[in-house]
Each structure stands twice: as C-alpha cells, then as structure tokens.
Scaffold this motif. Structure first.
Motif, PDB file in Angstrom:
ATOM      1  N   ALA A 110       1.071  -1.291   0.338  1.00  0.00           N
ATOM      2  CA  ALA A 110      -0.054  -0.076   0.140  1.00  0.00           C
ATOM      3  C   ALA A 110       1.473   1.157  -0.122  1.00  0.00           C
ATOM      4  CB  ALA A 110      -1.147   0.007   1.258  1.00  0.00           C
ATOM      5  N   SER A 111       1.884   1.382   0.290  1.00  0.00           N
ATOM      6  CA  SER A 111       3.075   2.122   0.239  1.00  0.00           C
ATOM      7  C   SER A 111       3.469   3.069  -1.193  1.00  0.00           C
ATOM      8  CB  SER A 111       3.850   2.105   0.943  1.00  0.00           C
ATOM      9  OG  SER A 111       3.400   1.872   2.299  1.00  0.00           O
ATOM     10  N   VAL A 112       3.108   1.817  -2.115  1.00  0.00           N
ATOM     11  CA  VAL A 112       4.160   2.254  -3.495  1.00  0.00           C
ATOM     12  C   VAL A 112       3.508   2.907  -3.487  1.00  0.00           C
ATOM     13  CG1 VAL A 112       4.247   1.072  -5.825  1.00  0.00           C
ATOM     14  CG2 VAL A 112       4.818  -0.085  -3.819  1.00  0.00           C
ATOM     15  N   SER A 113       3.927   4.747  -4.180  1.00  0.00           N
ATOM     16  CA  SER A 113       3.107   6.085  -5.145  1.00  0.00           C
ATOM     17  C   SER A 113       2.365   5.184  -6.051  1.00  0.00           C
ATOM     18  CB  SER A 113       4.495   6.286  -5.606  1.00  0.00           C
ATOM     19  OG  SER A 113       4.205   7.400  -6.681  1.00  0.00           O
ATOM     20  N   GLY A 114       1.123   5.934  -6.087  1.00  0.00           N
ATOM     21  CA  GLY A 114       0.467   5.797  -6.475  1.00  0.00           C
ATOM     22  C   GLY A 114       0.448   5.517  -8.086  1.00  0.00           C
ATOM     23  N   ASP A 115       1.548   6.636  -8.340  1.00  0.00           N
ATOM     24  CA  ASP A 115       1.652   7.202  -9.574  1.00  0.00           C
ATOM     25  C   ASP A 115       2.926   6.023 -10.314  1.00  0.00           C
ATOM     26  OD1 ASP A 115       0.688   9.949  -9.451  1.00  0.00           O
ATOM     27  OD2 ASP A 115       3.165  10.685  -8.923  1.00  0.00           O
ATOM     28  N   LEU A 116       3.500   5.626  -9.621  1.00  0.00           N
ATOM     29  CA  LEU A 116       4.063   4.007 -10.170  1.00  0.00           C
ATOM     30  C   LEU A 116       2.897   2.857 -10.527  1.00  0.00           C
ATOM     31  CD1 LEU A 116       6.978   3.596  -8.135  1.00  0.00           C
ATOM     32  CD2 LEU A 116       7.123   4.341 -10.471  1.00  0.00           C
ATOM     33  N   MET A 117       2.370   2.909 -10.065  1.00  0.00           N
ATOM     34  CA  MET A 117       1.008   1.785  -9.432  1.00  0.00           C
ATOM     35  C   MET A 117       0.116   2.265 -11.216  1.00  0.00           C
ATOM     36  SD  MET A 117       1.265   0.018  -7.242  1.00  0.00           S
ATOM     37  CE  MET A 117      -0.129  -1.064  -7.818  1.00  0.00           C
ATOM     38  N   ALA A 118      -0.305   3.162 -11.508  1.00  0.00           N
ATOM     39  CA  ALA A 118      -0.494   4.049 -12.604  1.00  0.00           C
ATOM     40  C   ALA A 118      -0.063   3.584 -13.701  1.00  0.00           C
ATOM     41  CB  ALA A 118      -1.396   5.473 -12.414  1.00  0.00           C
ATOM     42  N   LEU A 119       1.024   2.933 -13.127  1.00  0.00           N
ATOM     43  CA  LEU A 119       1.561   2.898 -15.159  1.00  0.00           C
ATOM     44  C   LEU A 119       1.064   1.391 -15.141  1.00  0.00           C
ATOM     45  CD1 LEU A 119       5.632   3.866 -14.375  1.00  0.00           C
ATOM     46  CD2 LEU A 119       4.061   4.847 -15.786  1.00  0.00           C
ATOM     47  N   PHE A 120       0.382   0.328 -14.413  1.00  0.00           N
ATOM     48  CA  PHE A 120       0.291  -0.924 -15.032  1.00  0.00           C
ATOM     49  C   PHE A 120      -1.223  -0.462 -14.886  1.00  0.00           C
ATOM     50  CE2 PHE A 120       3.920  -0.878 -12.219  1.00  0.00           C
ATOM     51  CZ  PHE A 120       4.482  -2.028 -12.543  1.00  0.00           C
ATOM     52  N   PRO A 121      -1.529  -1.495 -16.419  1.00  0.00           N
ATOM     53  CA  PRO A 121      -3.113  -1.646 -16.692  1.00  0.00           C
ATOM     54  C   PRO A 121      -3.416  -2.629 -15.817  1.00  0.00           C
ATOM     55  CG  PRO A 121      -1.792  -2.731 -18.473  1.00  0.00           C
ATOM     56  CD  PRO A 121      -0.787  -1.793 -17.586  1.00  0.00           C
ATOM     57  N   VAL A 122      -2.829  -3.394 -14.929  1.00  0.00           N
ATOM     58  CA  VAL A 122      -3.595  -4.579 -14.484  1.00  0.00           C
ATOM     59  C   VAL A 122      -2.797  -4.518 -13.563  1.00  0.00           C
ATOM     60  CG1 VAL A 122      -3.870  -7.216 -14.954  1.00  0.00           C
ATOM     61  CG2 VAL A 122      -4.379  -5.882 -17.107  1.00  0.00           C
ATOM     62  N   GLN A 123      -3.436  -4.498 -12.183  1.00  0.00           N
ATOM     63  CA  GLN A 123      -2.414  -4.189 -10.843  1.00  0.00           C
ATOM     64  C   GLN A 123      -1.949  -5.685 -10.050  1.00  0.00           C
ATOM     65  OE1 GLN A 123      -3.154  -0.538  -9.091  1.00  0.00           O
ATOM     66  NE2 GLN A 123      -3.501   0.941 -10.756  1.00  0.00           N
ATOM     67  N   ASN A 124      -3.203  -6.214 -11.047  1.00  0.00           N
ATOM     68  CA  ASN A 124      -3.541  -7.551 -10.172  1.00  0.00           C
ATOM     69  C   ASN A 124      -2.279  -8.603 -10.113  1.00  0.00           C
ATOM     70  OD1 ASN A 124      -5.753  -7.287  -7.857  1.00  0.00           O
ATOM     71  ND2 ASN A 124      -7.485  -7.676  -9.763  1.00  0.00           N
ATOM     72  N   GLU A 125      -1.936  -8.142 -11.660  1.00  0.00           N
ATOM     73  CA  GLU A 125      -0.714  -9.166 -12.099  1.00  0.00           C
ATOM     74  C   GLU A 125       0.897  -9.044 -11.324  1.00  0.00           C
ATOM     75  OE1 GLU A 125      -0.006 -11.321 -14.180  1.00  0.00           O
ATOM     76  OE2 GLU A 125      -2.459 -11.167 -14.996  1.00  0.00           O
ATOM     77  N   LEU A 126       0.873  -7.571 -10.231  1.00  0.00           N
ATOM     78  CA  LEU A 126       2.066  -7.522  -9.843  1.00  0.00           C
ATOM     79  C   LEU A 126       1.963  -8.646  -8.132  1.00  0.00           C
ATOM     80  CD1 LEU A 126       1.126  -3.545  -9.501  1.00  0.00           C
ATOM     81  CD2 LEU A 126       3.443  -4.643 -10.217  1.00  0.00           C
ATOM     82  N   SER A 127       3.000  -8.831  -7.780  1.00  0.00           N
ATOM     83  CA  SER A 127       3.648  -8.840  -7.296  1.00  0.00           C
ATOM     84  C   SER A 127       3.667  -8.579  -5.561  1.00  0.00           C
ATOM     85  CB  SER A 127       4.556 -10.665  -7.299  1.00  0.00           C
ATOM     86  OG  SER A 127       5.346 -10.158  -7.812  1.00  0.00           O
TER      87      SER A 127
END
Length: 319
Positions: free
Chosen positions: A179-196
């Motif tokens: 949850a501490s990961v920046s929202g700006d970085l997260m927005a780069l991923f089209p399908v965030q559920n793929e992140l481990s």
C-alpha cells in the motif's frame, strides 16, 4: 454453471439473510438487521449517482482500468448477473460491494442494478458486509494493505490488526508495504492484480533509490510514459509480459536518473573563508536565478554591500 449457483447461494440465501417481500433483509456483523431493495441506475447517471469509499469497499479504484476490467465489460454490456450492494447517503449511493461492476458500467455506458439500504451503516459494519458478500475477484495485496493502513491510522497496532483480520503479522506487513507504493507508479500498470509481492518490493526500493538521489517519482513516470503507452497497446503481449516490461523500464530509468545530476540543482560558491564555521559569504546559482547569502557579518559590512550592489545596478542596468 455450478460456480454461479454457489455464488448466488453465498450472497442471497446464507443464514444471515432473510426475505421480506421484495426486499432482502441482511443481518450485519453487529447483529443489527437492515433491509435492502433493488434499484436500477440509468447509464448516464451511474457516475454521478454512485460513489465508492475505499476504506469501506477495500478496492483500489485507481487500479480499475478498462483493460483490467475487460472480463466484466465483456458480459456487462449484455447483462448484469448480480446487483451491486450499496447504502444511500443523501442523493448518492455508496457502493459497498461491486465497485468493479460499477466502473465497468461507466466504461461500457450501461445501467447498473443496485441493492440499496436506506440505513446508515457504521464503518465496521460496512467493511464486514463488503467482505462477507464480496463476489468478484479477490482483493489484491495492495488493496488489503490500503484497508489495513486505514485501521493503522485509526490507532490499531499491526499485531491488533492481524488478530482482528485473522491474518499473520507477516502478511499484514507485506500488505502495508504494498500500500506504500506511489499511486503514480501504480498507474503505469494497466492490470495491477498482476503485481506480486516481489514486484511491490522492487517498486518500493525504486522509490527509496529515487529519494536518496533527490529525484522524483513524477520525473521517472514522465520519462517512461511514451514507452509504457506503447507496451500497453501491444496486442502480442500477455498481461504478465506487459507488467514485466514496465517493471524493466522503471528499473532502467531509475538507474539513468541516478547517473544524471538533478536539473537546476543549486550551485554554491564560497566568496570568503572564515575561521568561524557559522559565518559564511557565498553565491548560489540555480538556473537563471542567483543570490548572495551572508551569515553573522557586522552591520556595517551589510550596509557597505547594499551600497555597492545599488551602485553597480545604477551604472550597469539601463531602464
């Protein structure tokens, strides 16, 4: 088809629920019973008349991209199998369960069926209800972490959170880190559920690295945005391949930024060396702006500097 029947049973005929005419009566975690009735929200009103509170719903709304919702959009365009669950707050219906269906309805411009209650639910009741009746894809580690972060902000310790949520303390820690990961970085991923969790650790380390180098996440994102858009548009790449390539671009750009001095970093030049370390006379240049800084100089020197600067300006600068 068997799975669908099991889901319907879990939602509407579990022991905690009763039927009352056209309404459905649900027993909340507090023991209180509330009545829900079915409504249809027109397509053009879904965005305006419904909302999602992430601390109740638990779903990261920024992660609900059109690409991540394509499985729901494909079916919702023709039929909505299960209504979303909400409670009315004034003129707005807050969605407790079904935010993926809500977002999909907005994307494909269709109406939305909602089971809505007029009763006010407490945050604890809303969170537990959403958790109990959740029918869509399981929440990601980051989404769990965002919910746990809200509990931590409310004053609970990680040990208390783990006990309350029936999670191991290690999982609580991992979720909070995600949850501490920046929202700006997260927005780069089209399908965030793929992140481990390993991927989240890479992103967190990248943030720390940028911070040590006095560079910003926003700068990194801006630099790789064109490449990321190209990756998102490649039909030959599977979702996990898109994720891997975006991670590579992030790591690559972080290394490049670490080798470059930050733009417009001030250049400081000493004008005099004093024996007292608390005294200084220096010039600072940042881009096209420069200034002179002095500390612990006698008042008469300050007056002399003012006079000389004024004289130079009068002689050298034309109106």
């Amino acid at each position: 088809m068997g799975n669908a029947k099991e889901t319907v049973s879990r939602i509407f005929t579990q022991p905690a629920q009763e039927r009352s005419g056209g309404n459905k009566v649900i027993t909340l975690s507090s023991g209180r019973k509330v009545s829900f009735c079915k409504e249809h929200i027109a397509a053009e009103e879904v965005a305006a008349k419904t909302s999602v509170a992430e601390d109740h719903n638990g779903r990261d709304q920024a992660a609900l991209t059109e690409q991540s919702l394509k499985d729901i959009i494909r079916t919702l365009s023709f039929q909505q199998f299960y209504p979303v669950i909400g409670m009315r707050r004034g003129d707005i219906i807050e969605i407790l369960d079904g935010s993926r269906r809500r977002a999909s309805a907005i994307f494909c411009e269709v109406g939305l069926d909602v089971l809505v209650t007029e009763d006010e639910l407490t945050p604890a009741e809303a969170r537990q209800l959403a958790k109990d009746i959740q029918t869509s894809r399981e929440h990601s580690l980051r989404e769990i972490g965002m919910r746990l972060a809200a509990m931590k902000s409310a004053g609970l310790t990680q040990k208390e959170i783990a006990k309350s949520e029936r999670l191991s303390q290690a999982r609580v820690t991992r979720a909070l880190q995600a949850a501490s990961v920046s929202g700006d970085l997260m927005a780069l991923f089209p399908v965030q559920n793929e992140l481990s969790f390993t991927d989240f650790k890479i992103l967190l380390e990248t943030q720390k690295q940028l911070n040590r180098q006095e560079r910003s996440v926003a700068e990194l994102v801006k630099n790789i945005e064109p490449v990321v858009q190209q990756l998102k548009g490649r039909a030959d790449l599977a979702e996990d391949e898109v994720k891997k390539n975006i991670l590579l671009e992030i790591k690559r750009e972080a290394i490049i930024l670490g080798k470059k001095p930050p733009k417009d970093k001030p250049v400081i030049t000493p004008l005099w060396a004093f024996s007292d370390k608390n005294r200084f006379a220096r010039k600072k240049v940042s881009g096209r702006v420069f200034s002179y800084e002095f500390s612990r100089l006698p008042t008469h020197i300050q007056g002399e500097l003012d006079r000389v600067i004024s004289e130079v300006l009068q002689n050298q600068i034309e109106d």
